[in-house]
Design an enzyme around this catalytic site. Structure first.
Site, PDB file in Angstrom:
ATOM      1  N   GLU A 113      26.321 -63.940  26.255  1.00 50.94           N
ATOM      2  CA  GLU A 113      25.488 -64.487  25.082  1.00 50.94           C
ATOM      3  C   GLU A 113      26.747 -63.529  23.457  1.00 50.94           C
ATOM      4  OE1 GLU A 113      21.887 -62.087  23.066  1.00 50.94           O
ATOM      5  OE2 GLU A 113      20.167 -63.267  24.952  1.00 50.94           O
ATOM      6  N   HIS A 146      17.077 -68.165  19.459  1.00 45.17           N
ATOM      7  CA  HIS A 146      15.572 -67.042  20.287  1.00 45.17           C
ATOM      8  C   HIS A 146      14.518 -68.138  19.624  1.00 45.17           C
ATOM      9  CE1 HIS A 146      18.843 -64.338  20.532  1.00 45.17           C
ATOM     10  NE2 HIS A 146      17.904 -63.837  20.852  1.00 45.17           N
TER      11      HIS A 146
END
Length: 267
Positions: A113, A146
């Protein structure tokens, strides 16, 4: 050529056109075509990262209650996939290294990430927006990435619809704030290791259990500890991320090449 002499050479050097900043070459005032390409490239990176989680079909959820970003099913308590708080023996840590969920939360997710959402996106956004706006723009892609947890929770009916969307909104908020912090670290230190370690540590600790602290018999010392931690964080953030401690900063060098040599985060 020799007849020109020193004055002629100085005249030639003065009359040579100066290099235009890259931001001016992108289409004048406001974002040019290259800047829009950068934005869509960042969006494509975010979608590709999330899409990679769905390459292999599986009946198992990509979202589990103890998610890699620290927000648990109850919204407050540390991750159950982290090492047991009361047992830090080497054998316990060895078991963690064999646990794929622990490896995902503490190693794979932080590394990938930060690589995608900080190391890849910031160099594309910074020449167009400047470092300051890029710090707050880049985390928006991180937060939006997300949202796929909404579909996972709806698919497996892990909670009510209202709770799922409320949890998603809260998760977007704190992932955006955390993303801005790690973007700040990446710019100020010029290294990816700092954001990765912070990401892994936050995944391990989970979201602060403020509600539980308010109901704890020793709530005053606990709240004092929270206040002390916030104070020390704010006090030490600038001196511990002083660029002079870390040598050459790649993003600052990139902006200098683009004609912006006065970025405040670089000094």
């Amino acid at each position: 050529m020799a007849a020109l002499g020193g004055d002629g050479l100085r005249l030639l050097s003065v009359s040579r056109p100066e290099r235009q900043p890259e931001s001016a070459a992108l289409g004048g005032p406001g974002p040019g075509l290259c800047c829009w390409v950068s934005v869509f490239s960042c969006l494509s990176l975010a979608c590709s990262y999330v899409g990679s989680l769905y390459v292999w079909k599986s009946e198992l959820p990509r979202h589990i209650p103890a998610h890699a970003d620290g927000l648990q099913a109850g919204g407050h308590f540390p991750s159950s996939t982290a090492a047991p708080a009361a047992d830090h023996a080497p054998r316990s840590w060895a078991r963690c290294l064999m646990d794929m969920r622990w490896l995902r939360n503490q190693v794979i997710a932080p590394l990938t990430e930060e690589l995608v959402f900080r190391a890849c996106m910031l160099p594309m956004l910074a020449p167009c927006t400047g470092l300051g706006p890029a710090v707050f723009t880049c985390p928006l892609f991180f937060g939006v990435a997300h949202f796929h947890h909404i579909f996972e929770q709806l698919r497996f009916r892990q909670s009510s619809v209202g709770s799922i969307f409320l949890s998603a909104a809260f998760q977007f908020s704190y992932t955006a704030v955390f993303g801005a912090y790690t973007a700040f670290l990446f710019i100020r230190t010029g290294h990816l290791i700092g954001p990765v370690l912070c990401h892994s540590f936050c995944n391990y600790m989970g979201f602060p259990a403020v509600c539980a602290a308010l109901e704890h018999p020793q709530r005053r010392p606990l709240l004092a500890g929270y206040a002390l931690g916030v104070g020390l964080f704010l006090l030490l953030l600038q001196p511990l991320t002083d660029p002079k401690l870390y040598g050459s900063l790649p993003l600052c060098v990139l902006l200098e090449q683009a004609g912006d040599s006065e970025a405040p985060l670089c000094s």
